[in-house]
Design an enzyme around this catalytic site. Structure first.
Site, PDB file in Angstrom:
ATOM      1  N   HIS A  16     -12.616   3.551  -0.103  1.00  8.18           N
ATOM      2  CA  HIS A  16     -12.603   2.629   1.043  1.00  8.18           C
ATOM      3  C   HIS A  16     -13.261   1.289   0.683  1.00  8.18           C
ATOM      4  O   HIS A  16     -13.734   0.562   1.553  1.00  8.18           O
ATOM      5  CB  HIS A  16     -13.336   3.213   2.281  1.00  8.18           C
ATOM      6  N   ASN A  54       0.880  -1.167   0.000  1.00  8.58           N
ATOM      7  CA  ASN A  54       0.000   0.000   0.000  1.00  8.58           C
ATOM      8  C   ASN A  54       0.924   1.226   0.000  1.00  8.58           C
ATOM      9  O   ASN A  54       1.456   1.608   1.043  1.00  8.58           O
ATOM     10  CB  ASN A  54      -0.886  -0.046   1.251  1.00  8.58           C
ATOM     11  N   GLU A 113      -8.065  -4.505   5.295  1.00 10.82           N
ATOM     12  CA  GLU A 113      -7.945  -4.269   3.853  1.00 10.82           C
ATOM     13  C   GLU A 113      -6.807  -5.100   3.247  1.00 10.82           C
ATOM     14  O   GLU A 113      -6.912  -5.574   2.116  1.00 10.82           O
ATOM     15  CB  GLU A 113      -7.695  -2.779   3.602  1.00 10.82           C
ATOM     16  N   ILE A 157     -10.979   5.025  14.496  1.00 11.45           N
ATOM     17  CA  ILE A 157     -11.911   5.635  15.445  1.00 11.45           C
ATOM     18  C   ILE A 157     -13.090   4.679  15.704  1.00 11.45           C
ATOM     19  O   ILE A 157     -13.488   4.446  16.853  1.00 11.45           O
ATOM     20  CB  ILE A 157     -12.431   6.990  14.916  1.00 11.45           C
ATOM     21  N   GLU A 168     -13.294   1.465  15.537  1.00  3.46           N
ATOM     22  CA  GLU A 168     -12.979   0.245  16.290  1.00  3.46           C
ATOM     23  C   GLU A 168     -12.578   0.528  17.726  1.00  3.46           C
ATOM     24  O   GLU A 168     -12.715  -0.327  18.590  1.00  3.46           O
ATOM     25  CB  GLU A 168     -11.808  -0.499  15.611  1.00  3.46           C
ATOM     26  N   ARG A 189      -2.740  -2.043  -3.270  1.00  2.23           N
ATOM     27  CA  ARG A 189      -3.899  -1.184  -3.151  1.00  2.23           C
ATOM     28  C   ARG A 189      -3.738  -0.078  -4.196  1.00  2.23           C
ATOM     29  O   ARG A 189      -2.725   0.624  -4.216  1.00  2.23           O
ATOM     30  CB  ARG A 189      -3.921  -0.557  -1.773  1.00  2.23           C
ATOM     31  N   ARG A 246      -9.466  16.572   6.184  1.00  2.00           N
ATOM     32  CA  ARG A 246     -10.321  16.922   5.030  1.00  2.00           C
ATOM     33  C   ARG A 246     -11.694  17.341   5.548  1.00  2.00           C
ATOM     34  O   ARG A 246     -12.189  16.770   6.522  1.00  2.00           O
ATOM     35  CB  ARG A 246     -10.477  15.718   4.100  1.00  2.00           C
ATOM     36  N   ASP A 267      -5.948  14.177  15.327  1.00  2.00           N
ATOM     37  CA  ASP A 267      -6.112  12.879  15.981  1.00  2.00           C
ATOM     38  C   ASP A 267      -7.269  12.956  16.977  1.00  2.00           C
ATOM     39  O   ASP A 267      -7.240  13.755  17.921  1.00  2.00           O
ATOM     40  CB  ASP A 267      -4.811  12.492  16.698  1.00  2.00           C
TER      41      ASP A 267
HETATM   42  P1  ADP Z   1      -5.923   5.405   8.344  1.00  2.00           P
HETATM   43  O1  ADP Z   1      -7.071   6.021   7.621  1.00  2.00           O
HETATM   44  O2  ADP Z   1      -4.697   6.261   8.380  1.00  2.00           O
HETATM   45  O3  ADP Z   1      -5.675   3.949   8.014  1.00  2.00           O
HETATM   46  P2  ADP Z   1      -6.876   4.460  10.895  1.00  2.00           P
HETATM   47  O4  ADP Z   1      -8.059   3.691  10.464  1.00  2.00           O
HETATM   48  O5  ADP Z   1      -5.705   3.706  11.427  1.00  2.00           O
HETATM   49  O6  ADP Z   1      -6.401   5.493   9.807  1.00  2.00           O
HETATM   50  O7  ADP Z   1      -7.331   5.505  11.992  1.00  2.00           O
HETATM   51  C1  ADP Z   1      -6.428   6.396  12.541  1.00  2.00           C
HETATM   52  C2  ADP Z   1      -7.153   7.336  13.468  1.00  2.00           C
HETATM   53  O8  ADP Z   1      -7.889   6.584  14.437  1.00  2.00           O
HETATM   54  C3  ADP Z   1      -6.210   8.206  14.279  1.00  2.00           C
HETATM   55  O9  ADP Z   1      -5.967   9.416  13.613  1.00  2.00           O
HETATM   56  C4  ADP Z   1      -6.980   8.441  15.540  1.00  2.00           C
HETATM   57  O10 ADP Z   1      -7.665   9.683  15.417  1.00  2.00           O
HETATM   58  C5  ADP Z   1      -8.037   7.384  15.595  1.00  2.00           C
HETATM   59  N1  ADP Z   1      -7.964   6.525  16.796  1.00  2.00           N
HETATM   60  C6  ADP Z   1      -7.213   5.452  17.013  1.00  2.00           C
HETATM   61  N2  ADP Z   1      -7.437   4.957  18.261  1.00  2.00           N
HETATM   62  C7  ADP Z   1      -8.352   5.757  18.843  1.00  2.00           C
HETATM   63  C8  ADP Z   1      -9.010   5.805  20.122  1.00  2.00           C
HETATM   64  N3  ADP Z   1      -8.765   4.894  21.051  1.00  2.00           N
HETATM   65  N4  ADP Z   1      -9.881   6.799  20.335  1.00  2.00           N
HETATM   66  C9  ADP Z   1     -10.139   7.716  19.402  1.00  2.00           C
HETATM   67  N5  ADP Z   1      -9.580   7.730  18.188  1.00  2.00           N
HETATM   68  C10 ADP Z   1      -8.692   6.777  17.903  1.00  2.00           C
END
Ligand code: ADP
Length: 404
Positions: free
Chosen positions: A183, A11, A381, A331, A333, A95, A243, A285
């Site tokens: 996605h 990826n 993915e 977020i 999960e 990907r 975004r 974040d």
């Molecule tokens: P990507 O789109 O980069 O693959 P992810 O699916 O890994 O992203 O999600 C990353 C985001 O998930 C982080 O920027 C963070 O905001 C959020 N995140 C991860 N763990 C938590 C948590 N426990 N609580 C809130 N947000 C979280």
């Protein structure tokens, strides 16, 4: 270890090269042998990798010569050769963000197909060039190893014309302006596991919320995508880390005409400076924002939830009601707080959250009596790409059982 057959998943982004190695083991099972990335390509490149159990396999700063997909892949190929010496590489699955209107399924890459995918670069200038550069680098480095392009758009092909059209004049639409949705590999994976994880909704009307740094929704009917909150690009729909999500196009005109911003500045504003970061001025974040007592951070969280609930309502209208809501990605999960807020804002649809189950990220997070059920399902993915790659290269009857 000479009898191993592995699939490599890549990826490639603008500054990172993420990879996974899956071994196709005995007994129709898959095993993730390694997962890792080279981050900071072009600035301060760093390599890290873990095995399937999460133990570190390496973490090191790389020298500045790692400055693009080719040199990143050069390093990775050396590392893989040392680690997986003697293994047979069945193929490399990539990907690829855009398959356009034409590529509705994963495809073995030929020079002609690579050319067709290059023609889609203007539709996804921030992703497609890097995805394709990795394919080119692999064909130079590992000639003869088949490569499979897995598209983020494929799962959404076949939408009704009303869900695909962008209502602009025909001469503009003819250049490829339509709603594609992204996605797709994540949604396809979720749809593939729902029959096991959530059998009571798998054949029904489901909204999947992929909430990561990019965020979108997908409306599933009987496991098929019927609409998505992403449109022509991955800027539409939900509020994201950097975004804005859906935006009055008049704002974009104003950025050019009223503020005199350049194309580059507008692009950076829309892709890198807006969304949660733009509202809060603090962070993209979600964890930082939830932990902050600053008003702009709280407004960013509130807007994220507001927009998600509003788009859930829109897709519920498309589906004429829903049977289930599924949360996935970073977020979705991990954040019980965000799930609770979104379920609360969507309670009018018939979702009754089970707070205790939600607090422990249980697969089912709604009460037994809830008319519409809510779920947490981990996405994967990379496994979806590995499955497609193996399937196209002749191992399609093997079931992917081991996922992490
Ligand atoms: P990507 O789109 O980069 O693959 P992810 O699916 O890994 O992203 O999600 C990353 C985001 O998930 C982080 O920027 C963070 O905001 C959020 N995140 C991860 N763990 C938590 C948590 N426990 N609580 C809130 N947000 C979280």
């Amino acid at each position: 270890m000479n009898d191993r057959t592995v699939v490599l998943v890549l990826n490639a982004g603008s500054s990172s090269l993420k990879f996974c190695v899956y071994q196709i083991a005995e007994a129709n099972a898959w095993h993730m042998e390694a997962r890792g990335q080279i981050e900071g390509i072009g600035t301060a490149p760093r390599f890290s990798a873990k095995d399937g159990a999460g133990a570190s396999l390496g973490d090191q700063l790389l020298d500045q010569t790692v400055r693009d997909a080719r040199s990143g892949l050069e390093f990775l190929a050396g590392w893989l050769r040392d680690r997986f010496h003697g293994s047979r590489v069945l193929g490399v699955g990539h990907r690829v963000v855009h398959g356009g209107a034409r590529y509705a399924v994963p495809t073995i890459v030929t020079p002609e197909i690579l050319k067709a995918l290059q023609a889609l670069v203007p539709l996804a200038p921030l992703h497609q060039p890097y995805n394709l550069a990795a394919i080119e680098a692999v064909s130079e480095r590992l000639p003869g190893v088949p490569q499979v392009a897995c598209f983020d758009t494929s799962f959404h092909r076949g939408h009704e014309p009303v869900a695909e059209i962008v209502p602009l004049p025909e001469d503009i639409r003819r250049t490829g302006v339509q709603r594609y949705g992204f996605h797709g590999l994540s949604y396809e994976y979720i749809a593939s596991v729902l029959p096991q994880v959530a059998p009571e909704i798998a054949r029904g009307r489901v909204i999947v919320a992929h909430l990561g740094s990019g965020a979108s929704l997908c409306a599933l009917n009987n496991g098929k995508s019927v609409d998505s909150s992403f449109g022509f690009t991955a800027l539409d729909g939900l509020c994201m880390g950097t975004r804005p999500g859906a935006l009055d196009p008049g704002v974009v005109l104003y950025l050019f005409q009223g503020l005199g911003l350049s194309t580059k500045d507008v692009e950076a504003t829309l892709y890198k400076k807006s969304g949660l970061l733009g509202i809060s001025g603090i962070s993209n974040d979600m964890r930082d924002l939830l932990a902050s007592s600053e008003a702009p951070a709280q407004l960013a969280v509130a807007y994220f939830v507001y927009r998600a609930a509003k788009e859930i309502g829109a897709l519920a209208a498309v589906l004429r009601g829903i049977d289930g809501l599924v949360f996935t990605a970073g977020i979705g999960e991990n954040s019980a707080a965000i799930r609770e807020k979104i379920c609360e804002a969507s309670s009018w649809l018939g979702i009754e959250l089970d707070r205790e189950a939600n607090g422990r990220n249980a697969p089912r997070i709604s009460k037994t009596a809830s008319r519409v059920s809510a779920w947490v399902v981990r996405t994967n993915e990379e496994l979806m790409i590995a499955r497609h790659t193996a399937s196209l290269l002749g191992l399609g009857d093997r079931k992917a059982v081991v996922t992490h």
